[in-house]
Design a protein around this motif. Structure first.
Motif, mmCIF file in Angstrom:
data_model
loop_
_atom_site.group_PDB
_atom_site.id
_atom_site.type_symbol
_atom_site.label_atom_id
_atom_site.label_comp_id
_atom_site.label_asym_id
_atom_site.label_seq_id
_atom_site.Cartn_x
_atom_site.Cartn_y
_atom_site.Cartn_z
ATOM 1 N N LEU A 85 0.900 -1.178 -0.060
ATOM 2 C CA LEU A 85 -0.071 0.122 0.190
ATOM 3 C C LEU A 85 1.013 1.255 0.137
ATOM 4 C CD1 LEU A 85 -2.762 1.242 0.155
ATOM 5 C CD2 LEU A 85 -2.512 1.281 2.838
ATOM 6 N N LEU A 86 0.682 2.177 -0.888
ATOM 7 C CA LEU A 86 1.249 3.613 -0.776
ATOM 8 C C LEU A 86 0.526 4.368 0.194
ATOM 9 C CD1 LEU A 86 3.547 5.046 -2.359
ATOM 10 C CD2 LEU A 86 1.671 6.014 -4.001
ATOM 11 N N VAL A 87 1.083 4.955 0.918
ATOM 12 C CA VAL A 87 0.911 5.714 2.231
ATOM 13 C C VAL A 87 1.212 7.207 1.918
ATOM 14 C CG1 VAL A 87 0.445 5.839 4.624
ATOM 15 C CG2 VAL A 87 0.294 3.515 3.500
ATOM 16 N N ALA A 88 0.477 8.067 2.390
ATOM 17 C CA ALA A 88 0.942 9.490 2.389
ATOM 18 C C ALA A 88 0.498 10.000 3.707
ATOM 19 C CB ALA A 88 0.048 10.422 1.258
ATOM 20 N N ALA A 89 1.625 10.849 4.375
ATOM 21 C CA ALA A 89 1.393 11.205 5.809
ATOM 22 C C ALA A 89 1.412 12.586 5.535
ATOM 23 C CB ALA A 89 2.704 10.883 6.529
ATOM 24 N N PRO A 90 0.281 13.461 5.400
ATOM 25 C CA PRO A 90 0.149 14.879 5.243
ATOM 26 C C PRO A 90 0.601 15.799 6.395
ATOM 27 C CG PRO A 90 -1.838 13.895 4.882
ATOM 28 C CD PRO A 90 -1.208 12.811 5.677
ATOM 29 N N ILE A 91 1.384 16.727 6.097
ATOM 30 C CA ILE A 91 1.695 17.886 7.037
ATOM 31 C C ILE A 91 1.307 19.233 6.598
ATOM 32 C CG2 ILE A 91 3.672 18.981 8.067
ATOM 33 C CD1 ILE A 91 5.144 16.395 7.216
ATOM 34 N N LEU A 92 0.181 19.719 7.549
ATOM 35 C CA LEU A 92 -0.241 21.092 7.147
ATOM 36 C C LEU A 92 0.662 22.070 8.006
ATOM 37 C CD1 LEU A 92 -4.096 20.531 8.261
ATOM 38 C CD2 LEU A 92 -2.970 19.914 5.821
ATOM 39 N N ALA A 93 0.940 22.922 7.007
ATOM 40 C CA ALA A 93 2.126 23.983 7.226
ATOM 41 C C ALA A 93 1.524 25.300 7.078
ATOM 42 C CB ALA A 93 3.194 23.715 6.866
ATOM 43 N N TRP A 94 1.826 26.346 8.043
ATOM 44 C CA TRP A 94 1.676 27.808 7.593
ATOM 45 C C TRP A 94 2.572 28.839 8.242
ATOM 46 C CZ3 TRP A 94 -1.089 24.361 10.915
ATOM 47 C CH2 TRP A 94 -0.911 24.815 12.318
ATOM 48 N N THR A 95 2.687 29.714 7.353
ATOM 49 C CA THR A 95 3.834 30.695 7.773
ATOM 50 C C THR A 95 3.879 32.143 7.011
ATOM 51 O OG1 THR A 95 6.392 31.075 7.984
ATOM 52 C CG2 THR A 95 5.448 29.652 5.982
ATOM 53 N N ARG A 96 4.399 33.005 7.599
ATOM 54 C CA ARG A 96 4.429 34.318 6.725
ATOM 55 C C ARG A 96 6.033 34.198 5.805
ATOM 56 N NH1 ARG A 96 4.793 39.251 10.618
ATOM 57 N NH2 ARG A 96 4.783 40.252 8.557
ATOM 58 N N PHE A 97 6.454 33.192 5.955
ATOM 59 C CA PHE A 97 7.757 33.148 5.209
ATOM 60 C C PHE A 97 7.697 32.052 3.961
ATOM 61 C CE2 PHE A 97 8.399 34.487 9.699
ATOM 62 C CZ PHE A 97 9.009 35.657 9.493
ATOM 63 N N SER A 98 8.454 30.842 4.133
ATOM 64 C CA SER A 98 8.332 29.999 2.958
ATOM 65 C C SER A 98 8.151 28.495 3.589
ATOM 66 C CB SER A 98 9.504 30.209 2.030
ATOM 67 O OG SER A 98 10.860 30.044 2.870
ATOM 68 N N ILE A 99 7.606 27.784 2.870
ATOM 69 C CA ILE A 99 7.376 26.283 3.637
ATOM 70 C C ILE A 99 8.267 25.527 2.585
ATOM 71 C CG2 ILE A 99 5.931 24.506 3.630
ATOM 72 C CD1 ILE A 99 3.462 26.926 3.843
ATOM 73 N N ALA A 100 9.368 24.868 3.111
ATOM 74 C CA ALA A 100 10.218 24.140 2.642
ATOM 75 C C ALA A 100 9.676 22.690 1.935
ATOM 76 C CB ALA A 100 11.399 23.715 3.398
ATOM 77 N N SER A 101 10.421 22.212 0.897
ATOM 78 C CA SER A 101 10.012 21.189 0.381
ATOM 79 C C SER A 101 11.374 20.468 -0.197
ATOM 80 C CB SER A 101 9.063 21.071 -0.697
ATOM 81 O OG SER A 101 9.509 21.664 -1.659
ATOM 82 N N GLY A 102 11.389 19.168 -0.636
ATOM 83 C CA GLY A 102 12.579 18.656 -1.464
ATOM 84 C C GLY A 102 13.258 17.703 -0.644
ATOM 85 N N PRO A 103 14.410 17.294 -0.917
ATOM 86 C CA PRO A 103 15.359 16.074 -0.184
ATOM 87 C C PRO A 103 15.133 16.191 1.372
ATOM 88 C CG PRO A 103 16.588 17.012 -2.224
ATOM 89 C CD PRO A 103 15.526 18.173 -1.870
ATOM 90 N N ILE A 104 15.216 14.981 1.873
ATOM 91 C CA ILE A 104 15.280 14.741 3.423
ATOM 92 C C ILE A 104 16.663 14.188 3.784
ATOM 93 C CG2 ILE A 104 14.195 13.734 5.283
ATOM 94 C CD1 ILE A 104 11.724 13.470 3.643
ATOM 95 N N PRO A 105 17.359 14.968 4.543
ATOM 96 C CA PRO A 105 18.753 14.605 5.221
ATOM 97 C C PRO A 105 18.229 12.843 5.674
ATOM 98 C CG PRO A 105 18.256 16.585 5.851
ATOM 99 C CD PRO A 105 17.043 16.149 5.438
ATOM 100 N N ALA A 106 19.471 12.393 5.303
ATOM 101 C CA ALA A 106 19.329 10.777 5.807
ATOM 102 C C ALA A 106 19.067 10.333 7.083
ATOM 103 C CB ALA A 106 20.760 10.174 5.214
ATOM 104 N N ASP A 107 19.753 11.524 8.078
ATOM 105 C CA ASP A 107 19.403 11.129 9.463
ATOM 106 C C ASP A 107 17.910 11.428 9.895
ATOM 107 O OD1 ASP A 107 19.865 13.779 9.289
ATOM 108 O OD2 ASP A 107 20.347 14.143 11.085
#
Length: 417
Positions: free
Chosen positions: A99-121
């Motif tokens: 099963l493909l599973v998604a874990a959603p994260i709702l985020a809000w800010t006045r600046f920027s919301i990051a995305s992209g590669p996740i560090p290995a640790d």
């Protein structure tokens, strides 16, 4: 409200026609045995098409059924989502459910919301919490090494199918998942959703999540609640490292499409609150200084169908639109609202009356302190700025305009959710 693909074709291929026929057969079955027989045939056909990337064939059948047979359309849509996000595979002579599973994260800010590669640790820590607090015993999992924005998720069922099988193989082999080479850029918003995506693999027929395990059957709802509570408690500090400067809410990780739909709905009220917070703090106004204008929008040739509401903000006694938020409609929603789901306490007749999207929007505006709200009865064609692509909003007089912050306002995020 159901929505077909934008790209429709009147001429069906033989494979599209077969999908159409099988979906109708499922809907016309007179017994569970017959229904499951047709479902297997439909799933097998979809498996072949998605494995070879024939998304256009699937879209052709969906488009045809949308205008021909809405029940069969729903059946085919459910089937193609199921086949793209789940599978039964054989690895080293053993059979596994995936099963493909998604874990959603709702985020809000006045600046920027990051995305992209996740560090290995960080990925290792999140994977450990995911397995420990959400998954049943004897399961394997592999998490993608990307924190996805909605623009970076698989765009088609064929792409979701490919990701499901790629992650499943990594889970069974215990191999690392390579970061995607091409990363789609995503526009900055005040409130947006990010996703962790993983494949969960269990021996065929066995539980995948903790609340499915035999000992939890009689109180699965409580087990599900506890699993979410543990996930939030344990994963939140690590997720916060990925999203500095953001307010964060973690939703329950679920099957891919269900999780994405739930996140799409849950981010809407947060977008309203984030917009009011941004405007009041940027302009040094009180929420009571704002006025909101709500208007319904849809496609030009959609027979009056409303696809989204756009909420324009002005100063209380002025007409210039300074900001705007889009409230899209999903699934079975429409301008009349949808009946509440789940058990209704007390059985009061008024609880059976659905809340309309406009009523929900007004409720969230009022909760944020905006008490002056104008609701326009006209339905508008969804138009966008020719230069920047931003949606146009209706001002208090009903004219469609570009939202523009005052010239003396501090510079910052000025996009719209």
């Amino acid at each position: 409200m159901r929505r077909p693909s934008k790209d429709s074709s009147h001429k069906l291929s033989a494979d599209s026609q077969r999908l159409l026929t099988l979906a109708q057969a499922v809907g016309q079955a007179s017994s569970r045995i017959e229904e499951r027989n047709w479902e297997r045939a439909l799933d097998n056909q979809l498996h072949k098409l998605l494995k070879t990337g024939h998304q256009d064939t699937v879209d052709g059948a969906l488009n045809a059924l949308f205008s021909l047979d809405l029940n069969a359309y729903d059946i085919l849509m459910d089937s193609v989502e199921a086949v793209s996000e789940s599978a039964t595979i054989v690895h080293e002579d053993a059979e596994y459910d995936v099963l493909l599973v998604a874990a959603p994260i709702l985020a809000w800010t006045r600046f920027s919301i990051a995305s992209g590669p996740i560090p290995a640790d960080v990925l290792n820590t999140l994977s450990a919490h995911f397995s420990a607090h959400l998954l049943a015993d004897n399961t394997h999992m592999a998490m993608s090494s990307m924190l996805f924005s909605i623009d970076q998720l698989p765009r088609t069922h064929a792409e979701a199918y490919s990701k499901t099988h790629k992650l499943a193989l990594a889970a069974l082999k215990g191999a690392a998942v390579k970061t995607e080479v091409k990363i789609q850029e995503t526009a900055p918003f005040l409130a947006d959703t990010r996703y962790l995506v993983a494949a969960v693999v269990a021996p065929a027929g066995e539980a995948m999540f903790r609340w499915q395990m035999p000992g939890a059957h009689l109180h699965q709802a409580e087990e599900r609640r506890l699993a979410l509570e543990q996930w939030r408690t344990q994963a939140m500090p690590t997720v916060a490292r990925l999203l500095p400067g953001c307010g964060i809410e973690l939703l329950l990780p679920e099957a891919y499409y269900m999780a994405c739909r739930e996140a799409d709905k849950q981010i809407r009220p947060i977008s309203i609150r984030a917009a009011v917070h941004y405007l009041t703090h940027s302009l040094a106004w009180e929420p009571s200084d704002l006025r909101a204008v709500i208007a319904g929008f849809g496609e030009e040739n959609a027979d009056g169908q409303i696809d989204e509401y756009r909420v324009a903000f002005t100063r209380r006694a002025e007409s210039d639109v300074i900001y705007g938020v889009v409230w899209p409609l999903y699934g079975q929603e429409d301008e009349e609202g949808t009946p509440p789901e789940g058990p209704l306490a007390g059985g009061l007749a008024e609880l059976l009356q659905p809340r309309t999207p406009v009523e929900e929007i007004v409720e969230h505006l009022n909760a944020a302190g905006v008490t002056i709200v104008k609701k326009l009865g006209e339905r508008y064609v969804a138009e966008y700025c020719d230069d920047c692509g931003a949606p146009l909003f209706a001002d208090p007089s009903g004219e469609l305009v570009h939202a523009e912050m005052p010239e003396d306002a501090p510079t910052g995020t000025e996009h719209f959710h």
